[in-house]
Enzyme design. Structure first.
Site, PDB file in Angstrom:
ATOM      1  N   LEU A 202    -102.914  49.823 -63.938  1.00 11.33           N
ATOM      2  CA  LEU A 202    -103.852  50.933 -64.089  1.00 11.33           C
ATOM      3  C   LEU A 202    -104.453  50.911 -65.487  1.00 11.33           C
ATOM      4  O   LEU A 202    -103.719  50.873 -66.468  1.00 11.33           O
ATOM      5  CB  LEU A 202    -103.127  52.276 -63.910  1.00 11.33           C
ATOM      6  N   HIS A 203    -105.791  50.951 -65.570  1.00 12.28           N
ATOM      7  CA  HIS A 203    -106.394  51.096 -66.893  1.00 12.28           C
ATOM      8  C   HIS A 203    -107.851  51.563 -66.852  1.00 12.28           C
ATOM      9  O   HIS A 203    -108.420  51.855 -67.895  1.00 12.28           O
ATOM     10  CB  HIS A 203    -106.320  49.783 -67.682  1.00 12.28           C
ATOM     11  N   ARG A 204    -108.478  51.648 -65.688  1.00 14.02           N
ATOM     12  CA  ARG A 204    -109.887  52.013 -65.627  1.00 14.02           C
ATOM     13  C   ARG A 204    -110.106  53.444 -66.110  1.00 14.02           C
ATOM     14  O   ARG A 204    -109.357  54.358 -65.749  1.00 14.02           O
ATOM     15  CB  ARG A 204    -110.408  51.903 -64.195  1.00 14.02           C
ATOM     16  N   ASP A 277    -106.452  48.690 -60.267  1.00 17.13           N
ATOM     17  CA  ASP A 277    -107.872  48.912 -60.516  1.00 17.13           C
ATOM     18  C   ASP A 277    -108.448  47.778 -61.364  1.00 17.13           C
ATOM     19  O   ASP A 277    -109.521  47.888 -61.931  1.00 17.13           O
ATOM     20  CB  ASP A 277    -108.124  50.285 -61.169  1.00 17.13           C
TER      21      ASP A 277
END
Length: 363
Positions: A202-204, A277
């Site tokens: 997850l990082h968006r 993501d």
């Protein structure tokens, strides 16, 4: 020999650059610049050690900051490098801020640019990467694409056909070269995992920056962890917001620091499914044969859906899709060559090198 400057800056760049640097070794004078956009050793230094990348000739140490601050810092540093080194060609990779900065500086100095991974489009201008991709492609002299859909996007944008070259995916060269080092048993032993588990990345900004979105994502991940233990190597970006939303409050969720390349892909290779993501993870899981559920409304890599294991489900659709995936028969791992996207065969680096050398010779 011609002088080529390669510009890298963040974790996704390094597996893409390694095969190109190797294929050009001894055939051109190469200068490797690391902008320092990713400066944490877990996102940078470890990749040079694992992927047999040469030590960077220069590290600009740009660091973090807003998009404008980071891009400006890289531009200032690269202007000095390009002015002093006067390369015959600048090679940029992917869609990070360093990619855009290098293309802008080279264009202003009238130095040709080759863009590796050109032509990808999500058609979502709220994504900083989409802005970077589009501008970089307009400034590039050589557009080196990983999939047929990218050729079509560039043609519709008016890019002359002679500048577009379908070469395949150099990141997959790196994956296939190191495939035997991706050990799921070692990953399970290191992290105390059962035979069946899930992985998430997850990082968006759309998922982790806004408290409401982060809360919805955390709720879904907790429910996924009720089905099967969920391991999350958590990128520094967004960590605070996700933890504030309670990500680590579920006993089924295991948070890890960012992992080295081989350790991360060993973990992914053994997963029942991956929730992500990330663009690169969509590609890696497609070749590894691991079901991938992409928690976004769009993807710039549709070939991972048509020729891979990826499903575009958003956040709302994750649990339904996960139940479907877990009920399906197991796939071959890794995916057989005939099930991979075209030219994802481990030879993109040599193809890219030949296009570059032919182009330089013609000049």
């Amino acid at each position: 020999m011609s002088r080529i400057v390669h510009v890298t800056g963040a974790r996704p760049n390094f597996p893409k650059a390694a095969p190109v640097l190797a294929a050009l070794r001894g055939r051109a004078e190469q200068v490797l610049v690391h902008t320092g956009q990713h400066y944490d050793d877990r996102l940078s230094r470890v990749f040079f050690d694992e992927l047999d990348l040469p030590e960077p000739d220069l590290n600009l140490g740009a660091g973090s900051g807003s998009h404008a601050q980071q891009t400006a810092a890289v531009m200032i540093g690269l202007e000095q490098v390009f002015t002093e080194r006067r390369p015959d060609l600048v090679v940029v990779y992917g869609d990070i801020n360093s990619t855009l900065a290098a293309a802008l500086v080279a264009a202003k100095l009238q130095i040709p640019v080759a863009h590796v991974e050109a032509g990808l489009r999500s058609f979502d201008l709220s994504m900083p990467e989409e802005v970077n991709r589009r501008v970089t492609d307009q400034l590039s002299d050589l557009l080196l694409v990983t999939s047929a859909d990218a050729v079509g996007h560039l043609a519709r944008e008016g890019v002359p056909a002679g500048r577009i070259h379908f070469v395949g995916n150099p990141m997959i060269d790196t994956l296939l070269r190191h495939l035997d080092r991706f050990d799921p048993a070692a990953a399970r032993a290191e992290f105390g995992l059962p035979e069946s588990y899930l992985v998430a990345t997850l990082h968006r900004p759309a998922n982790v920056d806004e408290p409401e979105a982060a809360g919805e994502l955390v709720s879904v991940l907790h429910k996924a962890a009720e089905r099967m233990p969920l391991v999350i190597p958590l990128h520094p970006r967004g960590r605070a917001g996700l933890q504030k939303a309670g990500l680590d409050s579920s006993s089924g969720v295991r948070l890890l620091d960012p992992l080295p390349y081989t350790g991360f892909l060993g973990l992914v290779r053994g997963a029942a499914a991956v929730l992500t993501d990330s663009g690169g993870v969509q590609e890696e899981t497609s070749v590894l044969g691991v079901p991938c559920l992409t928690m976004r409304p769009n993807t710039e890599r549709p070939v991972t859906i048509t020729h891979g294991t990826n499903r575009l489900v958003g956040v709302d659709g994750v649990l339904t899709a996960l139940d479907e995936v877990l009920a399906e028969p197991a796939r071959p791992r890794p995916a057989p060559p005939e099930q991979r996207p075209p030219l994802w065969d481990g030879a993109a680096g040599p193809r890219i090198a030949q296009v570059i050398l032919d182009w330089l010779a013609a000049r």
